[in-house]
Design an enzyme around this catalytic site. Sequence first.
Site, PDB file in Angstrom:
ATOM      1  N   LEU A  45       0.861  -1.175   0.000  1.00 15.54           N
ATOM      2  CA  LEU A  45       0.000   0.000   0.000  1.00 15.54           C
ATOM      3  C   LEU A  45       0.905   1.234   0.000  1.00 15.54           C
ATOM      4  CD1 LEU A  45      -2.722  -0.931   2.656  1.00 15.54           C
ATOM      5  CD2 LEU A  45      -3.118  -0.531   0.218  1.00 15.54           C
ATOM      6  N   ASP A  46       0.522   2.256  -0.753  1.00 14.41           N
ATOM      7  CA  ASP A  46       1.274   3.515  -0.740  1.00 14.41           C
ATOM      8  C   ASP A  46       1.280   4.107   0.664  1.00 14.41           C
ATOM      9  OD1 ASP A  46       1.702   3.333  -3.465  1.00 14.41           O
ATOM     10  OD2 ASP A  46      -0.039   4.548  -3.983  1.00 14.41           O
TER      11      ASP A  46
END
Length: 311
Positions: A45-46
């Site tokens: 996930l960013d």
Amino acid sequence: MTKPILKRIDGILLLDKPMHITSNGALQRVKRLFGAKKAGHTGSLDPLATGMLPICFGEATKFSQFLLESDKCYQVTVKLGVKTRTGDAEGEVIAVKPIVDVTRERVEMVLRRFEGLIQQIPPMYSALKIQGKPLYELARQGIEIPRAARSVHIYRLQLTDFHSDTLQLEVQCSKGTYVRTLVEDIGELLGCGAHVSALRRSIVLPYNEIKMYTLAALEDVHKQFGMDALTQYLLPLETSVQTLPAIKLSNTAAFYMKMGQPVMVPHFPTQGLVRIFSHQDEFMGVGEILEDGRVAPRRLVALPQRMAQAV
């Protein structure tokens, strides 16, 4: 300084990743809390994004690929009228455009064009590697290289809220979908540009409507009750492949399976992958049905196995 003694831990933690931390940063913090020898996350996930990040401990890492390849669900906040270099709120603003004739009806019409099988070009600000280098490293140097389009599947794209310059979307999609790219493409069709201002992953199949745990909650349990108390939050290994059909082996078949040999099993599926259990209902791993009807081992759990219990 004495090195901490690391333990073998087998199981899967559904971490609710906080904002402003990388997936690897979250993994390392969790790994230290559990005192685990081996752990890995499934599907980055960013830093901007929050939500479900499955952490696989020990033998569970053998089955992480099934989670990497599974479908996901996201809640997305879209800011209209502003384009950024990275496609999200962390990037430099590169264009500002007026929002003209953007109604709920028009937005919903545009969203329908992205449902089903679509082509996406991976963004330069992504972890995709080209010749061993992540694209984001090249992007930070001002280098842009051609990227081949990829097929992804958008199963559901729903507008859950609408304001003059903000959309709330729910996206159910296949692996490899870049939500930032999807939002940028939607912005282009609306004629005003757009970027992701907030992103949360709510589901990584097969984990649907199962509780996640925050770093803060895990740290609090660790502080109050110690490291061993954290294992109550782990899911069993076999949950990562729970959608596969299951077969049970006799003691003799289980012996040969553990030796790496294919075995015959009556009343089994005719093709594909299967979950394998011993006669005592112990999860042994994943096998594959061969053309001659035998079941061959593909990912087996190393014994002795510490089976975590779901909470």
